[in-house]
Design a protein around this motif. Structure first.
Motif, mmCIF file in Angstrom:
data_model
loop_
_atom_site.group_PDB
_atom_site.id
_atom_site.type_symbol
_atom_site.label_atom_id
_atom_site.label_comp_id
_atom_site.label_asym_id
_atom_site.label_seq_id
_atom_site.Cartn_x
_atom_site.Cartn_y
_atom_site.Cartn_z
ATOM 1 N N ASP A 78 0.830 -1.236 -0.050
ATOM 2 C CA ASP A 78 0.042 0.050 -0.133
ATOM 3 C C ASP A 78 0.821 1.181 0.025
ATOM 4 O O ASP A 78 0.575 2.269 -0.599
ATOM 5 N N ARG A 81 1.919 1.889 -3.527
ATOM 6 C CA ARG A 81 0.583 2.189 -4.347
ATOM 7 C C ARG A 81 0.166 3.518 -4.063
ATOM 8 O O ARG A 81 -0.045 4.472 -4.912
ATOM 9 N N ALA A 85 3.036 5.591 -6.401
ATOM 10 C CA ALA A 85 2.513 5.594 -7.597
ATOM 11 C C ALA A 85 1.445 6.218 -7.934
ATOM 12 O O ALA A 85 1.396 7.380 -8.876
ATOM 13 N N GLU A 86 0.253 5.971 -7.125
ATOM 14 C CA GLU A 86 -1.002 6.878 -7.300
ATOM 15 C C GLU A 86 -0.849 8.279 -7.130
ATOM 16 O O GLU A 86 -1.408 9.199 -7.587
ATOM 17 N N LYS A 91 -4.628 7.277 -10.514
ATOM 18 C CA LYS A 91 -5.071 5.867 -10.229
ATOM 19 C C LYS A 91 -4.783 4.979 -11.528
ATOM 20 O O LYS A 91 -4.306 4.073 -11.355
ATOM 21 N N GLY A 94 -0.989 5.173 -12.309
ATOM 22 C CA GLY A 94 -0.327 4.355 -11.132
ATOM 23 C C GLY A 94 -0.391 2.857 -10.892
ATOM 24 O O GLY A 94 0.420 2.139 -10.726
ATOM 25 N N ARG A 95 -1.617 2.324 -11.318
ATOM 26 C CA ARG A 95 -1.825 0.884 -11.367
ATOM 27 C C ARG A 95 -1.129 0.310 -12.288
ATOM 28 O O ARG A 95 -0.735 -0.870 -12.316
ATOM 29 N N LEU A 98 2.637 0.128 -11.297
ATOM 30 C CA LEU A 98 2.737 -0.253 -9.805
ATOM 31 C C LEU A 98 3.654 -1.393 -9.779
ATOM 32 O O LEU A 98 4.435 -1.543 -8.899
ATOM 33 N N THR A 102 6.895 -1.031 -7.224
ATOM 34 C CA THR A 102 6.736 -1.791 -6.130
ATOM 35 C C THR A 102 8.009 -2.589 -5.873
ATOM 36 O O THR A 102 8.662 -2.727 -4.929
#
Length: 269
Positions: A78, A81, A85-86, A91, A94-95, A98, A102
Protein backbone atom coordinates in the motif's frame (compact mmCIF):
# COMPACT_ATOMS: atom_id res chain seq x y z
CA UNK A 1 53.79 4.73 21.64
CA UNK A 2 51.39 7.60 20.84
CA UNK A 3 47.83 7.08 19.57
CA UNK A 4 48.50 7.98 15.93
CA UNK A 5 51.43 5.62 15.70
CA UNK A 6 49.45 2.87 17.35
CA UNK A 7 46.44 3.23 15.04
CA UNK A 8 48.65 3.47 11.97
CA UNK A 9 50.39 0.21 12.78
CA UNK A 10 49.58 -2.57 10.33
CA UNK A 11 51.93 -5.31 11.45
CA UNK A 12 51.89 -7.61 14.48
CA UNK A 13 48.11 -7.48 14.93
CA UNK A 14 47.89 -3.75 14.27
CA UNK A 15 44.86 -1.81 13.07
CA UNK A 16 43.62 -2.54 9.55
CA UNK A 17 41.15 -0.02 8.17
CA UNK A 18 38.56 -0.80 5.49
CA UNK A 19 39.66 -0.92 1.87
CA UNK A 20 38.03 -1.04 -1.54
CA UNK A 21 39.06 -4.70 -1.81
CA UNK A 22 36.09 -5.59 0.39
CA UNK A 23 33.81 -4.88 -2.57
CA UNK A 24 35.65 -7.44 -4.70
CA UNK A 25 35.52 -10.59 -2.55
CA UNK A 26 37.01 -13.87 -3.78
CA UNK A 27 34.84 -16.32 -5.68
CA UNK A 28 32.90 -18.92 -3.71
CA UNK A 29 31.48 -20.94 -6.60
CA UNK A 30 32.31 -21.28 -10.30
CA UNK A 31 35.58 -19.37 -10.02
CA UNK A 32 37.05 -18.23 -13.32
CA UNK A 33 33.79 -18.58 -15.24
CA UNK A 34 31.30 -15.92 -16.44
CA UNK A 35 28.93 -17.26 -13.75
CA UNK A 36 31.34 -16.72 -10.87
CA UNK A 37 29.55 -16.25 -7.55
CA UNK A 38 31.15 -14.28 -4.74
CA UNK A 39 29.84 -13.16 -1.38
CA UNK A 40 27.89 -10.17 -2.73
CA UNK A 41 26.25 -12.18 -5.52
CA UNK A 42 25.31 -14.84 -2.98
CA UNK A 43 23.71 -12.17 -0.77
CA UNK A 44 21.64 -11.03 -3.75
CA UNK A 45 20.42 -14.58 -4.34
CA UNK A 46 19.51 -14.94 -0.67
CA UNK A 47 17.64 -11.64 -0.69
CA UNK A 48 15.59 -12.60 -3.75
CA UNK A 49 14.73 -15.97 -2.18
CA UNK A 50 13.73 -14.20 1.05
CA UNK A 51 11.51 -11.71 -0.82
CA UNK A 52 9.73 -14.46 -2.75
CA UNK A 53 9.25 -16.49 0.42
CA UNK A 54 7.93 -13.54 2.46
CA UNK A 55 5.41 -12.47 -0.17
CA UNK A 56 4.34 -16.05 -0.86
CA UNK A 57 3.71 -16.68 2.82
CA UNK A 58 2.02 -13.30 3.23
CA UNK A 59 -0.38 -13.64 0.31
CA UNK A 60 -1.10 -17.35 -0.11
CA UNK A 61 -4.08 -17.28 2.25
CA UNK A 62 -5.44 -13.76 2.11
CA UNK A 63 -8.10 -12.94 4.68
CA UNK A 64 -10.63 -10.11 4.86
CA UNK A 65 -9.39 -9.42 8.38
CA UNK A 66 -5.65 -9.78 7.89
CA UNK A 67 -3.34 -11.31 10.43
CA UNK A 68 -0.18 -9.60 11.62
CA UNK A 69 2.09 -10.99 8.89
CA UNK A 70 -0.40 -10.27 6.10
CA UNK A 71 -0.84 -6.74 7.47
CA UNK A 72 2.90 -6.05 7.23
CA UNK A 73 3.02 -7.28 3.63
CA UNK A 74 -0.05 -5.25 2.69
CA UNK A 75 1.40 -2.18 4.40
CA UNK A 76 4.48 -2.33 2.18
CA UNK A 77 2.41 -2.79 -0.96
CA UNK A 78 0.00 0.00 0.00
CA UNK A 79 2.87 2.37 0.68
CA UNK A 80 4.17 1.92 -2.87
CA UNK A 81 0.68 2.25 -4.34
CA UNK A 82 -0.69 5.19 -2.35
CA UNK A 83 2.39 7.27 -1.52
CA UNK A 84 4.36 6.85 -4.74
CA UNK A 85 2.53 5.42 -7.75
CA UNK A 86 -1.00 6.83 -7.46
CA UNK A 87 0.15 10.01 -5.75
CA UNK A 88 2.30 11.00 -8.74
CA UNK A 89 0.72 9.20 -11.68
CA UNK A 90 -2.93 9.07 -10.71
CA UNK A 91 -4.96 5.90 -10.29
CA UNK A 92 -4.97 4.73 -13.91
CA UNK A 93 -1.28 5.16 -14.74
CA UNK A 94 -0.30 4.48 -11.12
CA UNK A 95 -1.80 1.02 -11.22
CA UNK A 96 -0.31 0.37 -14.66
CA UNK A 97 3.22 1.01 -13.43
CA UNK A 98 2.66 -0.19 -9.86
CA UNK A 99 4.32 -3.63 -10.31
CA UNK A 100 7.52 -1.98 -11.56
CA UNK A 101 7.58 0.71 -8.86
CA UNK A 102 6.83 -1.77 -6.08
CA UNK A 103 9.52 -4.17 -7.31
CA UNK A 104 12.13 -1.41 -7.42
CA UNK A 105 11.18 -0.17 -3.94
CA UNK A 106 11.34 -3.62 -2.35
CA UNK A 107 14.48 -4.74 -4.17
CA UNK A 108 16.47 -1.59 -3.38
CA UNK A 109 15.47 -1.65 0.28
CA UNK A 110 16.13 -5.39 0.65
CA UNK A 111 19.56 -5.20 -0.96
CA UNK A 112 20.41 -2.11 1.09
CA UNK A 113 19.43 -3.51 4.48
CA UNK A 114 21.80 -6.48 4.21
CA UNK A 115 24.57 -4.02 5.05
CA UNK A 116 23.50 -4.08 8.72
CA UNK A 117 22.37 -7.71 9.00
CA UNK A 118 24.84 -9.84 11.00
CA UNK A 119 26.85 -12.39 8.99
CA UNK A 120 25.94 -10.60 5.73
CA UNK A 121 27.34 -7.16 6.63
CA UNK A 122 27.48 -5.71 3.14
CA UNK A 123 24.82 -4.27 0.89
CA UNK A 124 23.83 -6.10 -2.26
CA UNK A 125 23.96 -2.66 -3.89
CA UNK A 126 27.56 -2.02 -2.81
CA UNK A 127 28.90 -2.93 -6.26
CA UNK A 128 27.77 -1.25 -9.44
CA UNK A 129 26.03 -4.20 -11.11
CA UNK A 130 22.68 -4.15 -9.33
CA UNK A 131 22.28 -0.33 -9.08
CA UNK A 132 23.11 -0.08 -12.79
CA UNK A 133 20.57 -2.77 -13.75
CA UNK A 134 17.87 -1.08 -11.69
CA UNK A 135 18.72 2.32 -13.18
CA UNK A 136 18.55 0.92 -16.72
CA UNK A 137 15.15 -0.64 -15.95
CA UNK A 138 13.91 2.75 -14.70
CA UNK A 139 15.32 4.45 -17.81
CA UNK A 140 13.65 1.91 -20.12
CA UNK A 141 10.33 2.44 -18.28
CA UNK A 142 10.71 6.20 -18.83
CA UNK A 143 11.33 5.73 -22.57
CA UNK A 144 8.51 3.18 -22.87
CA UNK A 145 6.01 5.45 -21.10
CA UNK A 146 6.91 8.39 -23.31
CA UNK A 147 6.75 6.46 -26.58
CA UNK A 148 3.49 4.76 -25.56
CA UNK A 149 1.82 8.06 -24.64
CA UNK A 150 3.37 10.25 -27.36
CA UNK A 151 4.61 7.88 -30.09
CA UNK A 152 5.29 10.55 -32.68
CA UNK A 153 6.43 13.43 -30.52
CA UNK A 154 8.23 12.09 -27.44
CA UNK A 155 11.84 12.42 -28.62
CA UNK A 156 11.08 15.53 -30.67
CA UNK A 157 9.56 17.45 -27.76
CA UNK A 158 12.16 16.15 -25.32
CA UNK A 159 15.08 17.31 -27.47
CA UNK A 160 13.39 20.34 -29.04
CA UNK A 161 11.15 21.83 -26.33
CA UNK A 162 8.24 23.82 -27.80
CA UNK A 163 8.40 27.58 -27.50
CA UNK A 164 12.19 27.88 -27.66
CA UNK A 165 13.54 30.15 -30.45
CA UNK A 166 15.09 27.86 -33.06
CA UNK A 167 18.66 29.28 -32.90
CA UNK A 168 18.78 28.32 -29.20
CA UNK A 169 18.26 24.66 -30.07
CA UNK A 170 21.99 24.57 -30.84
CA UNK A 171 22.54 24.94 -27.09
CA UNK A 172 19.31 23.51 -25.65
CA UNK A 173 19.19 20.22 -27.60
CA UNK A 174 22.60 18.87 -26.48
CA UNK A 175 21.80 19.87 -22.89
CA UNK A 176 18.43 18.08 -23.04
CA UNK A 177 20.02 15.03 -24.63
CA UNK A 178 22.63 14.71 -21.89
CA UNK A 179 20.41 15.62 -18.93
CA UNK A 180 17.33 13.63 -19.99
CA UNK A 181 18.68 10.54 -21.68
CA UNK A 182 22.22 10.08 -20.33
CA UNK A 183 22.60 11.61 -16.87
CA UNK A 184 19.40 10.19 -15.38
CA UNK A 185 20.46 6.53 -15.30
CA UNK A 186 23.99 7.55 -14.30
CA UNK A 187 22.83 9.67 -11.36
CA UNK A 188 20.38 6.97 -10.23
CA UNK A 189 23.20 4.44 -10.26
CA UNK A 190 25.83 6.55 -8.54
CA UNK A 191 23.53 7.94 -5.84
CA UNK A 192 22.57 4.48 -4.67
CA UNK A 193 26.02 2.92 -5.14
CA UNK A 194 28.01 5.60 -3.33
CA UNK A 195 25.66 5.71 -0.35
CA UNK A 196 26.07 1.97 0.13
CA UNK A 197 29.85 2.07 -0.31
CA UNK A 198 30.37 4.93 2.13
CA UNK A 199 28.02 3.41 4.69
CA UNK A 200 29.82 0.07 4.59
CA UNK A 201 33.25 1.68 4.90
CA UNK A 202 32.17 3.73 7.91
CA UNK A 203 30.70 0.74 9.73
CA UNK A 204 33.77 -1.37 9.03
CA UNK A 205 35.99 1.46 10.25
CA UNK A 206 34.15 1.89 13.54
CA UNK A 207 33.82 -1.80 14.39
CA UNK A 208 37.36 -2.63 13.27
CA UNK A 209 38.62 0.19 15.46
CA UNK A 210 36.52 -1.14 18.34
CA UNK A 211 38.08 -4.59 18.02
CA UNK A 212 41.54 -3.09 17.79
CA UNK A 213 41.19 -0.79 20.81
CA UNK A 214 39.52 -3.37 23.05
CA UNK A 215 41.54 -6.47 22.22
CA UNK A 216 44.88 -5.35 20.77
CA UNK A 217 45.71 -1.83 21.94
CA UNK A 218 44.78 -2.59 25.56
CA UNK A 219 47.78 -4.92 25.69
CA UNK A 220 49.87 -1.75 25.47
CA UNK A 221 47.74 0.36 27.80
CA UNK A 222 44.29 -0.12 29.36
CA UNK A 223 43.70 3.54 28.54
CA UNK A 224 43.00 2.64 24.90
CA UNK A 225 39.90 0.70 25.96
CA UNK A 226 38.15 4.05 26.38
CA UNK A 227 38.56 4.68 22.67
CA UNK A 228 36.97 1.28 22.04
CA UNK A 229 33.90 2.34 24.00
CA UNK A 230 33.69 5.49 21.88
CA UNK A 231 34.04 3.69 18.55
CA UNK A 232 31.42 1.07 19.41
CA UNK A 233 29.02 3.87 20.38
CA UNK A 234 29.65 5.60 17.06
CA UNK A 235 29.25 2.25 15.30
CA UNK A 236 25.84 1.73 16.91
CA UNK A 237 24.70 5.23 15.96
CA UNK A 238 25.87 4.79 12.37
CA UNK A 239 24.13 1.41 12.19
CA UNK A 240 20.85 3.15 12.98
CA UNK A 241 21.76 5.81 10.43
CA UNK A 242 22.45 3.13 7.81
CA UNK A 243 18.99 1.65 8.38
CA UNK A 244 17.54 5.09 7.75
CA UNK A 245 19.68 5.49 4.62
CA UNK A 246 18.56 2.06 3.37
CA UNK A 247 14.92 3.14 3.64
CA UNK A 248 15.46 6.62 2.19
CA UNK A 249 17.51 5.40 -0.78
CA UNK A 250 14.85 2.83 -1.66
CA UNK A 251 12.17 5.51 -1.43
CA UNK A 252 14.19 8.04 -3.46
CA UNK A 253 15.02 5.50 -6.17
CA UNK A 254 11.37 4.45 -6.55
CA UNK A 255 10.19 8.06 -6.32
CA UNK A 256 12.59 9.30 -9.02
CA UNK A 257 11.62 6.40 -11.27
CA UNK A 258 7.99 7.45 -10.87
CA UNK A 259 8.81 11.13 -11.47
CA UNK A 260 10.61 10.25 -14.71
CA UNK A 261 7.60 8.23 -15.86
CA UNK A 262 5.35 11.14 -14.90
CA UNK A 263 7.46 13.52 -16.99
CA UNK A 264 7.28 11.14 -19.94
CA UNK A 265 3.48 11.01 -19.66
CA UNK A 266 3.06 14.78 -19.33
CA UNK A 267 0.87 16.40 -21.98
CA UNK A 268 3.60 18.80 -23.14
CA UNK A 269 5.28 15.80 -24.77
Amino acid sequence: MNLLALVAATDDGGFHGPSIDEFFPPAIFLAGTPFEINRIILIRFLVVIAIVLIFWLGTRRMKVVPGRFQSVVEMGLDFARVNIAEDLLGKKDGRRFLPLITTILILVFSFNITGVIPFLNISGNATIGMPLVLAIVAWIAFIYAGLRKHPGAFFKNALFPPGVPWPLYIIVTPIELVSTFILRPITLTLRLLMNMIVGHLLLVLFFSATSFFLFTATQTSIFYGLFGVGTIAFGFVFTLFEILVAVLQAYVFALLTTVYIQLALADEH
